[in-house]
Scaffold this motif. Structure first.
Motif, PDB file in Angstrom:
ATOM      1  N   SER A 654       0.835  -1.190   0.000  1.00 43.66           N
ATOM      2  CA  SER A 654       0.000   0.000   0.000  1.00 43.66           C
ATOM      3  C   SER A 654       0.877   1.249   0.000  1.00 43.66           C
ATOM      4  O   SER A 654       1.929   1.304   0.643  1.00 43.66           O
ATOM      5  CB  SER A 654      -0.924   0.007   1.221  1.00 43.66           C
ATOM      6  N   ALA A 655       0.448   2.278  -0.730  1.00 40.15           N
ATOM      7  CA  ALA A 655       1.175   3.547  -0.741  1.00 40.15           C
ATOM      8  C   ALA A 655       0.885   4.378   0.492  1.00 40.15           C
ATOM      9  O   ALA A 655       1.533   5.392   0.730  1.00 40.15           O
ATOM     10  CB  ALA A 655       0.813   4.346  -1.999  1.00 40.15           C
ATOM     11  N   ARG A 656      -0.105   3.976   1.295  1.00 41.29           N
ATOM     12  CA  ARG A 656      -0.443   4.719   2.505  1.00 41.29           C
ATOM     13  C   ARG A 656       0.550   4.381   3.612  1.00 41.29           C
ATOM     14  O   ARG A 656       1.057   3.278   3.703  1.00 41.29           O
ATOM     15  CB  ARG A 656      -1.867   4.375   2.953  1.00 41.29           C
ATOM     16  N   ASP A 708      -3.529   4.067  10.741  1.00 42.41           N
ATOM     17  CA  ASP A 708      -3.248   3.592   9.379  1.00 42.41           C
ATOM     18  C   ASP A 708      -3.828   4.538   8.338  1.00 42.41           C
ATOM     19  O   ASP A 708      -4.500   5.524   8.649  1.00 42.41           O
ATOM     20  CB  ASP A 708      -3.857   2.195   9.181  1.00 42.41           C
ATOM     21  N   ASP A 709      -3.551   4.173   7.073  1.00 44.67           N
ATOM     22  CA  ASP A 709      -4.159   4.825   5.911  1.00 44.67           C
ATOM     23  C   ASP A 709      -3.856   6.318   5.872  1.00 44.67           C
ATOM     24  O   ASP A 709      -4.743   7.151   5.677  1.00 44.67           O
ATOM     25  CB  ASP A 709      -5.679   4.579   5.915  1.00 44.67           C
ATOM     26  N   LEU A 710      -2.595   6.673   6.043  1.00 37.59           N
ATOM     27  CA  LEU A 710      -2.174   8.077   5.993  1.00 37.59           C
ATOM     28  C   LEU A 710      -1.471   8.343   4.667  1.00 37.59           C
ATOM     29  O   LEU A 710      -0.625   7.555   4.231  1.00 37.59           O
ATOM     30  CB  LEU A 710      -1.215   8.395   7.146  1.00 37.59           C
ATOM     31  N   ASP A 711      -1.838   9.468   4.036  1.00 37.48           N
ATOM     32  CA  ASP A 711      -1.147   9.853   2.816  1.00 37.48           C
ATOM     33  C   ASP A 711       0.273  10.292   3.150  1.00 37.48           C
ATOM     34  O   ASP A 711       0.529  10.824   4.241  1.00 37.48           O
ATOM     35  CB  ASP A 711      -1.883  10.998   2.123  1.00 37.48           C
ATOM     36  N   ALA A 735       5.778   7.149   1.316  1.00 38.25           N
ATOM     37  CA  ALA A 735       4.797   6.167   0.856  1.00 38.25           C
ATOM     38  C   ALA A 735       5.110   4.799   1.431  1.00 38.25           C
ATOM     39  O   ALA A 735       6.257   4.347   1.436  1.00 38.25           O
ATOM     40  CB  ALA A 735       4.795   6.094  -0.674  1.00 38.25           C
ATOM     41  N   ALA A 736       4.073   4.146   1.956  1.00 42.51           N
ATOM     42  CA  ALA A 736       4.145   2.788   2.502  1.00 42.51           C
ATOM     43  C   ALA A 736       5.021   2.681   3.749  1.00 42.51           C
ATOM     44  O   ALA A 736       5.357   1.586   4.169  1.00 42.51           O
ATOM     45  CB  ALA A 736       4.625   1.798   1.444  1.00 42.51           C
TER      46      ALA A 736
END
Length: 840
Positions: A654-656, A708-711, A735-736
């Protein structure tokens, strides 16, 4: 080129076609051709009309792309790509993404196996629930008994089924068992219960019956009597049948002895001849032809038989002596053993008394054929045409020995000479009366010239005309083999060129597949040999021949003319469809997307030039891009960067980004820090803010947090807890990235002091802590403690900032002895309040 697709997003139900309009414009100054494809979808789902375009400069045209999704496609967004590629320049490719929204369709089936069970107090059924819809099915199965006398229990009680999957449930039905009487039928029905369950008035999903047996059945004694009678009857029948079978076997043996005796009375000898008949042209066995044995009388056959389906024959009951064998049949010339045209040329076979001669092979041919044609060359007068039957194929392979007069090995052909004819000045020839059907080598030879060989296959009685043979002014040859990645390549074109001399041949497609011989090459000379085959890249070699040289062992290896790369993209815990895959070597760039149907995440691209090194890029907006370098050799095989050409795989993350850690805090001043729960963790970036709380249970997870799920970007992470100063930290996330941020908070606020009287410390009194805003109201104290024997007390980990008042009592519910002044307590501060109890 310019490409536009409308609509970019559409609703697509299973079985209902959706039409997309692809508009293509040619802005160049040349006529251009384009082909239109849909990537990421099964070809059977898509119809493109028309699939290719031819546009003049400045012209615009539209293509209708119709997509029909089959049943069972999961609900949600399905991403496809419309690719438009310039036919003349493969590097000019446009890819436009289209999203089809598949609505949810709930459909589940319930199967009861078996539908009826006979048992005592309890019966066990198997219930299979299958989700035939395209969305996740949550729920349970319930059973209903019209008489309400049966209890049901399902294991497991509830289920959650992805589309296309099934679950097996164990159903136990239990009811009170009767003592006497007939079996009791207890019918029941099964229904689905849950958010996606059908309406209550709909038919049941399945139905079953629990047949309950009584403890004592009335027919038990009757059944035992019947069983005894059947046993006695079976014994009687067995004894009777044994007698009949014995008599039948004896009668059978007697019949065989009688038949054998009758056959022996007709025998005239004790010897035999056996063998097989083979077609001279194909080497195949010949069934249903007549085989005759001639003895002392050459005009009358002594015994006649016919070949079986496998071409074999047996001439039995022959007296001892010498025999000639004749084979004849429809479509074949009369032949005498082993391959003679007349009885005078036949080879006799001698048999002794009681001898069985086997392995006799008779080779037959069809009605004579004729071949004719012309020999071309500068000086063909005096040349000789030899017709040979090759020994390396057909019926003569390993069967007929080499006969005297065989063509010399320098001719390039080996075989039995059938006939030789001279060639006149005009170059024409005709060879009649050839055995047919058959395969023959036509060999043209002349002293000082290179011999030429051409193989022909003539049918029975065929008059083959128009055969052209070349007599070349040369005595050199080049022989070798052409191989590829799967072995020998048959049908490849081999051309040798030297000035005005051009000699061409093709590689063999059977026997020694891929081998070739170029004959009639003038020597000395240097030749450029070019080898080409469909599906392979051409190869060129320069070879030099000395005078009269026959060069052998030339090995030519052909590689693929293009390669195909493919593989599978996986996303741990996610959907790998719709990932863009770009393959480029700088000059050529191709692109596709991974499939969204089974097998999800696979991709393939063909038309890649070899050998070359390609950069393969995997990208999707929500995933971290991945780049591979893959080297492909001339055979289309991967030599570096991947295990195989069809295994260029990638596992994408994931890129997040995310942050995590454990928050600790000392319970009081000068104590060791321990994990602490219920700490507020705030992750903010501009207007975006995420808030979580550290865990307080279970004990081994206390103080743990994760966001989680942070740009990717810069964030401020703040940790706050009542009674403690907030702590912040600024982090830059890539990223990631998973960034661990462990934080230790400062000790919380606390209050302590000593309660005294005129005589010293007031030990054992109760100290009560009130919020100043609530003191004197019905609200009780926030904390209570008891002073030690010297009058000291302490309140650790109290909320701050806050205003407090402390009260001293004889007991917690006793009379008030003293009250402190209001205390303003700041976060992470220690407040000291000493209280003196006045004398009474």
């Amino acid at each position: 080129m310019r490409v536009d697709v409308e609509p970019r997003r559409a609703v697509a139900s299973s079985g209902s076609p959706v039409t997309l309009v692809v508009t293509v414009s040619n802005p160049s100054e040349l006529i251009a051709g384009y082909d239109v494809r849909v990537l990421g979808a099964d070809p059977s789902w898509v119809r493109v009309d028309p699939p290719d375009l031819r546009l003049f400069p400045g012209e615009t045209s539209a293509v209708a792309v119709t997509v029909t999704l089959p049943e069972g496609v999961p609900a949600g967004d399905r991403r496809f790509a419309v690719q438009v590629r310039d036919v003349a320049d493969a590097s000019l490719v446009a890819v436009e993404e289209v999203v089809l929204d598949v609505p949810a369709a709930s459909r589940a089936t319930v199967t009861l196996d078996p539908p009826t069970v006979t048992a005592g107090s309890a019966a066990v059924f198997s219930v299979l629930v299958h989700n035939a819809g395209n969305t996740v099915q949550h729920g349970r199965v319930v059973a209903r008994d019209p008489e309400a006398r049966t209890a049901f229990r399902f294991t497991p009680a509830q289920f959650s089924l992805p589309p296309g999957s099934s679950v097996s449930l164990a159903l136990q039905a239990r009811a009170k068992r009767p003592w006497l009487g007939d079996p009791v039928l207890r019918p029941f029905e099964l229904r689905l219960d849950g958010p996606l369950a059908p309406p209550p008035d709909s038919p049941p999903a399945a139905a079953g019956v629990f047949v309950q047996k009584p403890r004592l059945a009335r027919g038990l004694l009757g059944l035992l009597g019947l069983l005894l009678a059947v046993t006695v009857f079976a014994v009687v029948i067995t004894i009777a049948l044994s007698s009949v079978v014995g008599r039948s076997a004896a009668d059978r043996d007697l019949a065989l002895q009688v038949a054998q005796a009758r056959q022996d009375t007709t025998a005239t000898g004790t010897s035999s001849l056996a063998g097989s008949v083979v077609d001279i042209s194909t080497g195949a066995v010949v069934p249903d032809v007549s085989v005759e044995a001639f003895g002392a009388d050459p005009a009358a056959p002594l015994l006649t038989t016919a070949t079986a389906e496998d071409g074999t024959f047996v001439l039995a009951r022959l007296p001892a002596g010498d025999y000639t064998l004749r084979v004849s049949g429809a479509g074949f010339d009369e032949t005498w053993y082993p391959a003679a045209p007349t009885q005078a040329d036949a080879v006799p076979v001698t048999v002794a008394v009681d001898q069985a001669v086997t392995g006799l092979a008779v080779v037959v041919g069809g009605v004579p054929a004729t071949v004719s044609g012309e020999v071309e060359g500068d000086d063909v007068a005096g040349a000789t045409l030899t017709v040979q039957m090759p020994l390396d194929t057909g019926a003569l392979e390993g069967v007929v020995p080499t006969e005297p007069g065989e063509a010399p090995s320098t001719s390039g052909a080996e075989g039995a000479v059938v006939r030789s004819v001279p060639i006149g000045a005009e170059g024409t020839f005709e060879v009649p009366d050839l055995p047919s059907p058959g395969v023959f080598d036509l060999v043209v030879t002349k002293e000082g010239f290179a011999s030429t060989v051409q193989r022909v296959d003539v049918a029975a009685g065929e008059d083959r005309t128009g055969i052209e043979l070349a007599l070349l002014q040369g005595d050199g040859s080049i022989a070798g083999s052409v191989t590829g990645f799967d072995g020998g390549i048959g049908g490849a074109t081999v051309v040798a060129t030297s000035g005005q001399v051009v000699v061409e041949t093709v590689t063999l497609t059977q026997d020694q597949v891929g081998s070739f011989v170029l004959r009639g090459l003038p020597t000395p000379g240097t030749y450029t040999v070019v080898v080409q085959a469909d599906g392979y890249a051409p190869a060129t070699q320069n070879l030099t021949l000395t005078a009269g040289q026959a060069l052998t062992g030339v090995a030519v290896v052909l590689g693929r003319d293009e390669a195909t790369l493919g593989g599978r993209v996986s996303v741990p815990g996610g959907d790998a469809s719709g990932v863009s895959v770009t393959v480029t070597d700088g000059a050529l760039t191709l692109q596709t997307v991974t499939q969204s149907t089974d097998p999800v995440g696979t991709w393939s691209l063909s038309g890649l030039r070899v050998p070359s090194t390609y950069t393969v890029t995997f990208a999707r907006a929500d995933l971290q891009s991945q780049v591979l370098s893959v080297a492909v050799d001339a055979f289309g095989s991967v030599t570096a960067g991947a295990p195989a050409a069809d295994a260029v795989d990638a596992t994408m993350r994931s890129a997040r980004a995310s942050v995590f850690g454990v928050v600790t805090q000392p319970p009081a001043l000068d104590e060791d820090a321990v994990p602490v729960g219920n700490v507020k963790v705030t992750v903010s970036s501009g207007a975006d803010e995420r808030v979580v709380w550290t865990a307080s249970t279970p004990a081994d997870q206390a103080g743990y947090y994760v966001v989680d799920d942070l740009d990717p970007g810069t964030y401020t992470v703040t940790f706050a807890r009542s009674g403690t100063r907030a702590t912040s930290e600024i982090v830059v996330l890539e990223a990631a990235e998973r960034r661990e941020i462990p934080i230790e908070l400062v000790a919380p606020a606390s209050i302590g002091g000593r309660v005294t009287t005129s005589s010293g410390g007031a030990g054992g009194v109760a100290v009560l802590l009130y919020r100043a805003s609530e003191y004197g109201t019905a609200a009780g104290p926030v904390r209570t403690t008891t002073a030690d024997e010297d009058g000291y007390y302490a309140f650790d980990d109290v909320d701050a900032p806050e205003n407090y008042i402390l009260e001293v009592r004889v007991t917690q519910d006793g009379a008030v002895l003293a009250t402190s002044r209001p205390l303003t307590l700041e976060a992470s501060k220690h407040g000291t309040v000493n209280i003196r109890v006045p004398a009474t």
